[in-house]
Design a protein around this motif. Structure first.
Motif, PDB file in Angstrom:
ATOM      1  N   LEU A  66     -84.509  39.694 -17.188  1.00  0.00           N
ATOM      2  CA  LEU A  66     -84.459  38.359 -16.594  1.00  0.00           C
ATOM      3  C   LEU A  66     -84.426  37.332 -17.718  1.00  0.00           C
ATOM      4  CD1 LEU A  66     -87.426  38.753 -14.052  1.00  0.00           C
ATOM      5  CD2 LEU A  66     -85.023  39.235 -13.599  1.00  0.00           C
ATOM      6  N   ARG A  67     -83.504  36.355 -17.647  1.00  0.00           N
ATOM      7  CA  ARG A  67     -83.411  35.331 -18.688  1.00  0.00           C
ATOM      8  C   ARG A  67     -83.111  33.971 -18.064  1.00  0.00           C
ATOM      9  NH1 ARG A  67     -81.060  38.071 -24.081  1.00  0.00           N
ATOM     10  NH2 ARG A  67     -81.160  40.242 -23.448  1.00  0.00           N
ATOM     11  N   HIS A 105     -80.151  34.476 -15.434  1.00  0.00           N
ATOM     12  CA  HIS A 105     -79.310  35.646 -15.659  1.00  0.00           C
ATOM     13  C   HIS A 105     -80.161  36.902 -15.483  1.00  0.00           C
ATOM     14  CE1 HIS A 105     -76.086  33.469 -18.320  1.00  0.00           C
ATOM     15  NE2 HIS A 105     -76.266  32.891 -17.155  1.00  0.00           N
ATOM     16  N   THR A 106     -79.647  37.856 -14.719  1.00  0.00           N
ATOM     17  CA  THR A 106     -80.375  39.092 -14.475  1.00  0.00           C
ATOM     18  C   THR A 106     -79.444  40.289 -14.675  1.00  0.00           C
ATOM     19  OG1 THR A 106     -79.839  39.153 -12.114  1.00  0.00           O
ATOM     20  CG2 THR A 106     -81.814  37.932 -12.748  1.00  0.00           C
ATOM     21  N   SER A 112     -80.771  30.694  -9.006  1.00  0.00           N
ATOM     22  CA  SER A 112     -80.015  29.938 -10.003  1.00  0.00           C
ATOM     23  C   SER A 112     -79.479  28.635  -9.438  1.00  0.00           C
ATOM     24  CB  SER A 112     -78.834  30.770 -10.515  1.00  0.00           C
ATOM     25  OG  SER A 112     -79.244  31.740 -11.432  1.00  0.00           O
ATOM     26  N   THR A 113     -79.423  27.621 -10.280  1.00  0.00           N
ATOM     27  CA  THR A 113     -78.694  26.392  -9.985  1.00  0.00           C
ATOM     28  C   THR A 113     -77.838  26.079 -11.208  1.00  0.00           C
ATOM     29  OG1 THR A 113     -80.320  24.875 -10.946  1.00  0.00           O
ATOM     30  CG2 THR A 113     -80.676  25.563  -8.651  1.00  0.00           C
ATOM     31  N   ARG A 148     -79.741  41.266  -8.901  1.00  0.00           N
ATOM     32  CA  ARG A 148     -78.623  40.352  -8.675  1.00  0.00           C
ATOM     33  C   ARG A 148     -78.983  39.301  -7.625  1.00  0.00           C
ATOM     34  NH1 ARG A 148     -73.222  39.683 -10.154  1.00  0.00           N
ATOM     35  NH2 ARG A 148     -72.595  37.726  -9.183  1.00  0.00           N
ATOM     36  N   GLU A 149     -79.702  39.689  -6.595  1.00  0.00           N
ATOM     37  CA  GLU A 149     -80.092  38.738  -5.549  1.00  0.00           C
ATOM     38  C   GLU A 149     -80.982  37.636  -6.116  1.00  0.00           C
ATOM     39  OE1 GLU A 149     -79.977  41.630  -1.579  1.00  0.00           O
ATOM     40  OE2 GLU A 149     -81.875  41.298  -2.667  1.00  0.00           O
ATOM     41  N   LEU A 150     -81.844  37.973  -7.054  1.00  0.00           N
ATOM     42  CA  LEU A 150     -82.688  36.944  -7.652  1.00  0.00           C
ATOM     43  C   LEU A 150     -81.844  35.859  -8.314  1.00  0.00           C
ATOM     44  CD1 LEU A 150     -85.473  39.114  -9.322  1.00  0.00           C
ATOM     45  CD2 LEU A 150     -85.721  37.636  -7.335  1.00  0.00           C
TER      46      LEU A 150
END
Length: 410
Positions: A283-284, A257-258, A250-251, A243-245
């Motif tokens: 991861l997407r 999306h993780t 993200s922008t 979730r932290e990634l």
């Protein structure tokens, strides 16, 4: 076939594995899936199709009108997630049957037509997902697929044999001229913009990992905290890291999306510190550079997780694909068909994987979306309004006619 005919068939299809909250529970090769596949075979027979199965249980309905010609193949999947929605996959299979039935009587067709229900697209019982279409396109070895077992030890090949759904006289990839699939959007773009049809132009890139967290089993009471090698704690760190990634990288222009899903804990006892946890980490992103960066950061942070929880983290398996454009000619073909029908449309990307992702790159492939209410999917509350569903069937029929007449799609 009338609009009422499609809706009546869909209502019947939705009874297989029906749940109290309005969804369906019919994982691949379950009793509910077997029952619906048998009903679908009978329904195809009633409509004049010849039903065939291939070596991994993909179910085909054939309409042959042009001797020795290849097929325009149209379909999706009937299996569902556990306690999933009625529309995901199933709408596309039934829409394909109705569209092909309508198109088969068209004069001047150059290709034969076929409907397909891909086996185990969801991958919830047997992994990986998009299973049947992966075997069909050579991305997954047939023998490995048949030897795959579910968590209870049930083997794919044994279950398909028991169902009577293995055959050898079905179409093969070399005999497919084009592929088309229609699906619910599983997002909110079409609904929020008041658009009837999504013309899918590409799919997001994805990197998926099967991770194994290895600790040591001990008592939850007396074992000193400093001595614990808690695999579940290590897994929890991975959940938070995923979730932290997304939060960090993200922008609005380049989302990431993780998720972490399907966690199995051993020994899963209320008074035992877990010795092992297996999980899926996903991861997407539509941006391959961002996805590569997220992947690198994930692997950079795993050693710290291992130290903090006193565990080991192993990659037990992985699966990835890059951003995959769909053929521009197929998008244009669908656009013209939508314009002829007066249906509003817009280009969209698919975040989820679909069987069309496996077919794309092997044969000219057209992917279409219809709106999903509130974007809800893999949930019993999944809904597409009847008018939107019927508009999709009309467009798919027009697309199939164009493809079967030889209009280029890629």
């Amino acid at each position: 076939m009338t609009a009422g005919g499609f809706l009546d068939d869909f209502a019947t299809l939705s009874t297989f594995g029906a749940t109290e909250r309005g969804g369906v529970h019919r994982e691949a090769a379950s009793a509910a899936d077997e029952a619906q596949r048998n009903w679908f075979a009978r329904r195809l027979g009633d409509l004049g199709f010849t039903v065939r199965y291939d070596r991994v249980g993909n179910q085909f309905g054939l309409r042959e009108t042009v001797p020795d010609a290849p097929y325009v193949l149209v379909g999706s999947h009937l299996d569902s997630q556990p306690y999933g929605g009625r529309y995901d996959g199933a709408y596309g299979v039934l829409a394909a049957a109705h569209a092909v039935h309508r198109a088969a009587g068209t004069d001047g067709l150059r290709y034969n037509l076929a409907v397909v229900n891909w086996f185990n697209e969801e991958g919830s019982r047997f992994t990986p997902s998009m299973f049947g279409s992966a075997v069909f396109t050579g991305a997954l070895d047939l023998h490995a697929a048949l030897d795959t077992r579910d968590p209870a030890g049930v083997r794919v090949g044994d279950r398909l044999e028991a169902m009577g759904h293995i055959g050898t006289d079905a179409p093969e990839l070399a005999g497919v001229a084009a592929y088309a699939e229609i699906h619910i959007e599983q997002g909110r773009v079409l609904e929020e913009t008041g658009t009837a049809i999504g013309l899918v132009v590409d799919t997001w890139a994805a990197r998926k990992y099967d991770l194994r967290v290895l600790g040591d089993q001990s008592h939850t009471g007396p074992t000193p905290m400093a001595d614990r090698q808690d695999a579940l704690l290590g897994a929890a760190h991975l959940v938070v890291t995923a979730r932290e990634l997304s939060d960090e990288l993200s922008t609005p222009e380049t989302p990431l999306h993780t998720s972490v899903s399907r966690m199995a804990v051993e020994p899963n006892s209320p008074v035992t510190v877990a010795r092992e946890v297996t999980l899926n980490l996903d991861l997407r992103s539509p941006d391959e550079d961002l996805l590569a960066r997220a992947d690198a950061v994930l692997h950079e942070r795993i050693p710290a997780i291992e130290r903090a929880a006193r565990v080991g983290v192993e990659v037990a398996g992985s699966h990835r694909w890059g951003v995959r454009p769909f053929p521009a000619a197929g998008v244009e073909l669908a656009r013209r068909a939508a314009d002829d029908l007066g249906l509003s449309h817009r280009p969209v990307s698919t975040v989820a994987g679909h069987d069309s992702v496996n077919l794309n790159g092997h044969v000219p492939t057209v992917m279409l979306f219809v709106p999903s209410v509130a974007g809800i999917s893999h949930n019993e509350g999944e809904l597409t309004h009847d008018d939107d569903a019927l508009a999709g069937v009309e467009l798919l029929t027009a697309v199939v006619r164009r493809l079967a007449a030889g209009e280029p799609a890629g």
